[in-house]
Structures are given as structure tokens and as C-alpha cells.
Design a protein around this motif. Structure first.
Motif, PDB file in Angstrom:
ATOM      1  N   PRO A 188       0.733  -1.112   0.091  1.00 40.05           N
ATOM      2  CA  PRO A 188      -0.011   0.050   0.184  1.00 40.05           C
ATOM      3  C   PRO A 188       0.768   1.252   0.132  1.00 40.05           C
ATOM      4  O   PRO A 188       0.360   2.136  -0.503  1.00 40.05           O
ATOM      5  CB  PRO A 188      -0.927  -0.127   1.091  1.00 40.05           C
ATOM      6  CG  PRO A 188      -1.070  -1.608   1.321  1.00 40.05           C
ATOM      7  CD  PRO A 188       0.206  -2.248   0.995  1.00 40.05           C
ATOM      8  N   VAL A 189       1.871   1.264   0.674  1.00 34.32           N
ATOM      9  CA  VAL A 189       2.588   2.507   0.860  1.00 34.32           C
ATOM     10  C   VAL A 189       3.438   2.818  -0.400  1.00 34.32           C
ATOM     11  O   VAL A 189       3.437   4.113  -1.178  1.00 34.32           O
ATOM     12  CB  VAL A 189       3.751   2.623   1.967  1.00 34.32           C
ATOM     13  CG1 VAL A 189       4.740   3.675   1.987  1.00 34.32           C
ATOM     14  CG2 VAL A 189       3.240   2.434   3.338  1.00 34.32           C
ATOM     15  N   SER A 190       4.078   1.996  -1.126  1.00 37.50           N
ATOM     16  CA  SER A 190       4.826   1.984  -2.373  1.00 37.50           C
ATOM     17  C   SER A 190       3.657   2.354  -3.382  1.00 37.50           C
ATOM     18  O   SER A 190       3.765   3.184  -4.246  1.00 37.50           O
ATOM     19  CB  SER A 190       5.430   0.896  -2.922  1.00 37.50           C
ATOM     20  OG  SER A 190       4.762  -0.423  -2.946  1.00 37.50           O
ATOM     21  N   ASP A 191       2.367   1.527  -3.518  1.00 39.21           N
ATOM     22  CA  ASP A 191       1.476   1.862  -4.482  1.00 39.21           C
ATOM     23  C   ASP A 191       0.913   3.686  -4.299  1.00 39.21           C
ATOM     24  O   ASP A 191       0.748   4.107  -5.224  1.00 39.21           O
ATOM     25  CB  ASP A 191       0.115   1.069  -3.908  1.00 39.21           C
ATOM     26  CG  ASP A 191       0.126  -0.257  -4.592  1.00 39.21           C
ATOM     27  OD1 ASP A 191       1.326  -0.358  -5.169  1.00 39.21           O
ATOM     28  OD2 ASP A 191      -0.746  -1.099  -4.150  1.00 39.21           O
ATOM     29  N   ALA A 192       0.745   4.174  -3.251  1.00 41.90           N
ATOM     30  CA  ALA A 192       0.540   5.252  -2.803  1.00 41.90           C
ATOM     31  C   ALA A 192       1.340   6.350  -3.510  1.00 41.90           C
ATOM     32  O   ALA A 192       1.140   7.348  -4.423  1.00 41.90           O
ATOM     33  CB  ALA A 192       0.111   5.601  -1.383  1.00 41.90           C
ATOM     34  N   LEU A 193       2.610   5.976  -3.216  1.00 39.49           N
ATOM     35  CA  LEU A 193       3.646   6.894  -3.655  1.00 39.49           C
ATOM     36  C   LEU A 193       3.694   6.853  -5.326  1.00 39.49           C
ATOM     37  O   LEU A 193       3.834   7.609  -6.112  1.00 39.49           O
ATOM     38  CB  LEU A 193       4.904   6.550  -3.208  1.00 39.49           C
ATOM     39  CG  LEU A 193       5.456   6.918  -1.830  1.00 39.49           C
ATOM     40  CD1 LEU A 193       6.616   6.185  -1.263  1.00 39.49           C
ATOM     41  CD2 LEU A 193       5.246   8.270  -1.504  1.00 39.49           C
ATOM     42  N   ASP A 194       3.817   5.672  -5.702  1.00 39.28           N
ATOM     43  CA  ASP A 194       3.708   5.438  -7.286  1.00 39.28           C
ATOM     44  C   ASP A 194       2.677   6.016  -8.227  1.00 39.28           C
ATOM     45  O   ASP A 194       2.922   6.686  -9.008  1.00 39.28           O
ATOM     46  CB  ASP A 194       3.771   3.918  -7.524  1.00 39.28           C
ATOM     47  CG  ASP A 194       5.018   3.229  -7.265  1.00 39.28           C
ATOM     48  OD1 ASP A 194       5.971   3.524  -7.446  1.00 39.28           O
ATOM     49  OD2 ASP A 194       5.020   2.056  -6.938  1.00 39.28           O
ATOM     50  N   LEU A 195       1.420   5.894  -7.459  1.00 38.30           N
ATOM     51  CA  LEU A 195       0.276   6.835  -7.856  1.00 38.30           C
ATOM     52  C   LEU A 195       0.418   8.405  -7.961  1.00 38.30           C
ATOM     53  O   LEU A 195       0.066   8.870  -9.197  1.00 38.30           O
ATOM     54  CB  LEU A 195      -1.193   6.564  -7.410  1.00 38.30           C
ATOM     55  CG  LEU A 195      -1.504   4.975  -7.628  1.00 38.30           C
ATOM     56  CD1 LEU A 195      -2.710   4.723  -6.558  1.00 38.30           C
ATOM     57  CD2 LEU A 195      -1.949   4.621  -9.033  1.00 38.30           C
ATOM     58  N   GLN A 196       1.115   8.693  -7.163  1.00 40.66           N
ATOM     59  CA  GLN A 196       1.370  10.163  -7.107  1.00 40.66           C
ATOM     60  C   GLN A 196       2.432  10.508  -8.061  1.00 40.66           C
ATOM     61  O   GLN A 196       2.330  11.644  -8.670  1.00 40.66           O
ATOM     62  CB  GLN A 196       1.563  10.633  -5.823  1.00 40.66           C
ATOM     63  CG  GLN A 196       1.638  12.165  -5.617  1.00 40.66           C
ATOM     64  CD  GLN A 196       0.295  12.889  -5.893  1.00 40.66           C
ATOM     65  OE1 GLN A 196      -0.403  12.695  -5.150  1.00 40.66           O
ATOM     66  NE2 GLN A 196       0.380  13.711  -6.932  1.00 40.66           N
ATOM     67  N   VAL A 197       3.470   9.777  -8.147  1.00 43.71           N
ATOM     68  CA  VAL A 197       4.616  10.050  -9.172  1.00 43.71           C
ATOM     69  C   VAL A 197       3.985  10.008 -10.702  1.00 43.71           C
ATOM     70  O   VAL A 197       4.383  10.718 -11.421  1.00 43.71           O
ATOM     71  CB  VAL A 197       5.656   8.911  -8.927  1.00 43.71           C
ATOM     72  CG1 VAL A 197       6.532   8.880 -10.034  1.00 43.71           C
ATOM     73  CG2 VAL A 197       6.283   9.068  -7.547  1.00 43.71           C
ATOM     74  N   ILE A 198       3.211   8.906 -10.728  1.00 45.98           N
ATOM     75  CA  ILE A 198       2.697   8.909 -12.295  1.00 45.98           C
ATOM     76  C   ILE A 198       1.636  10.146 -12.460  1.00 45.98           C
ATOM     77  O   ILE A 198       1.664  10.447 -13.641  1.00 45.98           O
ATOM     78  CB  ILE A 198       1.805   7.686 -12.250  1.00 45.98           C
ATOM     79  CG1 ILE A 198       2.709   6.303 -12.328  1.00 45.98           C
ATOM     80  CG2 ILE A 198       0.728   7.538 -13.577  1.00 45.98           C
ATOM     81  CD1 ILE A 198       1.916   5.140 -12.175  1.00 45.98           C
TER      82      ILE A 198
END
Length: 351
Positions: A188-198
Motif C-alpha cells: 500500500p505505501v509504495s502504491d500510494a507513492l507510485d500513483l502520485q509519481v505517475i
């Protein structure tokens, strides 16, 4: 910051590229601000540094006996700085550690990373890439002691990037975020960061390349750093696995090499992450897979990047080489299996 990390009047081993920092005037400001008498300058880092360059940098650092290592530049510069900071504090030749013959047993000198590009994310990761051109292999050297002690991310430094560099570095971090998001390692934490990066690269990368305005360069700088935090936990995989031989055999710039397969690999992995796609589409500003792949290709084209293999010098007859030298160890993180025949078919579609 130097005083906090290494003490007052500490001696500095400064790692930079060969000309960009000097040409932009930043090197002069750094030397003047710190005091040239405190600095030993190693300004010989070129893209894709090899083991010999790392060894020379480590030797120069050992001879200068600094209290802190500072690297100002792109990913290659920061990677060399990381290795210097740790390996200079070990006794054996650096080549022994890069070859896996010796292991790192303790930390090194304090290390400050100052990126001037927005894409490698090396300022917040524990890895360093070394390129052995004679053996045609890349060494992804990873150790927790390679994490920088301090990262200074100043968007004003990103303003010095020409369009081509903004595109190449930006697409690297953009691609890493997708790979991290679809990886079996994701959480979940990496997903949240990845989505914001995208979301941020999808909104600002084209403007960063074509307008070079401070606002877009700032958001891309932040996105690149966040990408590194995410992929330190959920690692880049198939696009980087294919990108390695594209660089080693065809001399393709790293970001271009990993980005060229992004749309294709998104199409391949999407069915396996069906429950995560709605969030991904929202971040990218699309509604489905077809729009998503078109948008990725559009961003790349608008930034002046190539979107097929033939434009990178790859021929149909040489696809066997590309498949054979793909880093298959990294492909294992995909949520759906990908075999040699599958990859060959996908790459033929990119010609």
C-alpha cells in the motif's frame, strides 16, 4: 549542512560530471561557498561509469583523506559518489567488491547527494549502477550502506537540464513508478507513492521538457525523489530488464531504453492487476487500458523520445540478442509470467 554532517571546516571530496556543472556556473558557486581549499574535486564522471572509473575515484578519495563525500549531478555522478563514500573506507580494491569477491562490512564516509536531474532517484536509494562495457554487463550494486546520509533536492538545479536530459531522466522515473506499481513486491505505501509519481509526471513532464518552467521542473523533481522511495521497496523490473541490453549493445540512453517498452508491458501486466487499474487510470488521467497506452506513447513523443525499437537501431534479426541478454532475474517480479517466446512476440510488435 556540511558542518552538521561532518563537522566544521571538514574536508570535502566532491564528485561531479565532466563539464555540465562547470558550464552552468554551479561548480564555481560551490567552490566559492565551501572554499576551494577544503575541496578535492573529482570531475571525471561520464554517463554509464565503469569499474575502472569507480576504482580511480575511490583511490583519489583515499589519497585526499576527506571527512565527507558530496556528489552533485545526475544519477551516474551520485552512484559513483555512493560507492566512493563506502568503498574508500574499506581496504580491498574496489573491483573486489563490485565483482562480489568481497562484501561491505561497515559504513563509510558521510555522503551528501545533490541531484541536478529528475529521474534516477539515486539520492534516496541504496543502489548504484556500474557498467562493464568489456563484458557487456551491468552491475546493480545494492547495499543499505549506500543510502545517502543527506539528499538535497533543489528544483533550481533541475533548471539546468536541456530538454533531452529532462525527457530521458523523467521517463526513467515515470517508468519505474509503473513497474513498482504492478510488481509482486508492491504494497500500500509504495502504491500510494507510485500513483502520485505517475500523476505528477503525467501532468508535468511534457511541460518540463518543452517549456523548462520552474513549476513543472519542481513537480518533476519531487516526483523523481518519491519514485526512488517507492521503488526502494517495490523494485523496477521488466522494462529495466530489457533496457539493460538496449544500453549495453545499442548504446541507448538509460531512460529511453527503459521507457520504450512501458506501454507494451503495461498492456501485458494489466490483466493481472485488474483490482488496481481504476486507481492507475485516475492517476494517469485516462479511463481504460487503450487510453493509458496511447497517453504513454503521446507523452514520450511530445518529449522527443522514441516509441519503437527500430528507431533505436534494433533490427528484427537482432531481437534474439535483446531477448537473450534481458535481465531475466528482474522479470520474476512480474505478476504474470513472461517467457522468452512471449517477450520475442512483444518486441516484434515494437519494431
Amino acid at each position: 549542512m556540511l558542518d552538521q554532517v561532518a563537522g566544521g571546516q571538514s574536508r570535502v571530496f566532491l564528485v561531479t560530471g565532466q563539464s555540465h556543472l562547470r558550464r552552468s556556473g554551479i561548480l564555481h558557486q560551490v567552490l566559492e561557498g565551501i572554499g576551494s581549499s577544503r575541496i578535492t574535486l573529482f570531475d571525471r564522471v561520464a554517463p554509464f561509469p565503469g569499474p575502472q572509473l569507480v576504482a580511480e575515484a575511490v583511490d583519489a578519495c583515499r589519497q585526499s583523506s576527506p571527512q565527507v563525500v558530496v556528489a552533485i549531478g545526475g544519477g551516474s555522478v551520485i552512484d559513483v559518489g555512493k560507492l566512493v563514500g563506502v568503498l574508500a573506507a574499506h581496504e580491498a580494491p574496489p573491483e573486489n567488491y563490485l565483482a562480489g569477491e568481497r562484501t561491505i562490512i561497515h559504513g563509510g564516509l558521510p555522503f551528501i547527494a545533490v541531484p541536478t536531474t529528475s529521474g534516477s532517484s539515486s539520492e534516496v536509494t541504496s543502489g548504484a549502477a556500474v557498467w562493464d562495457w568489456e563484458a557487456r554487463r551491468s552491475i546493480n550494486f545494492i547495499h543499505t550502506k549506500l543510502f545517502p546520509d543527506v539528499a538535497i533536492v533543489d528544483p533550481d538545479l533541475a533548471m539546468t537540464m536541456p530538454k533531452e536530459l529532462a525527457a530521458i531522466t523523467g521517463i526513467d522515473a515515470f517508468t519505474s513508478a509503473f513497474e513498482s506499481y504492478w510488481s509482486k513486491e508492491s504494497e500500500p505505501v509504495s502504491d500510494a507513492l507510485d500513483l502520485q509519481v505517475i500523476r505528477w509526471f503525467g501532468s508535468y513532464l511534457e511541460s518540463s521538457c518543452n517549456n523548462a518552467d520552474l513549476d513543472s521542473r519542481s513537480w518533476c523533481s519531487l516526483a523523481a525523489t518519491m519514485s526512488g522511495v517507492a521503488y526502494s521497496n517495490s523494485h523496477p523490473n521488466v522494462c529495466h530488464a530489457i533496457g539493460s541490453p538496449l544500453t549495453l549493445f545499442w548504446k541507448v540512453d538509460h531512460g529511453q531504453a527503459v521507457g520504450v517498452t512501458l506501454a507494451t508491458m503495461l498492456r501485458w501486466t494489466a490483466p493481472a492487476i485488474a483490482n488496481k487499474l481504476s486507481a492507475l487510470w485516475e492517476a494517469l488521467g485516462v479511463t481504460d487500458l487503450e487510453e493509458a497506452t496511447r497517453r504513454i506513447v503521446e507523452i514520450m513523443k511530445n518529449c522527443g523520445l522514441k516509441t519503437n525499437l527500430s528507431d533505436l537501431g534494433v533490427t528484427t534479426d537482432s531481437l534474439d540478442t535483446l531477448v537473450e541478454h534481458t535481465r531475466w532475474d528482474r522479470v520474476a517480479a512480474l505478476p504474470t509470467s513472461l517467457g522468452h517466446d512471449d517477450l520475442m512476440r512483444l518486441l516484434r510488435g515494437l519494431m
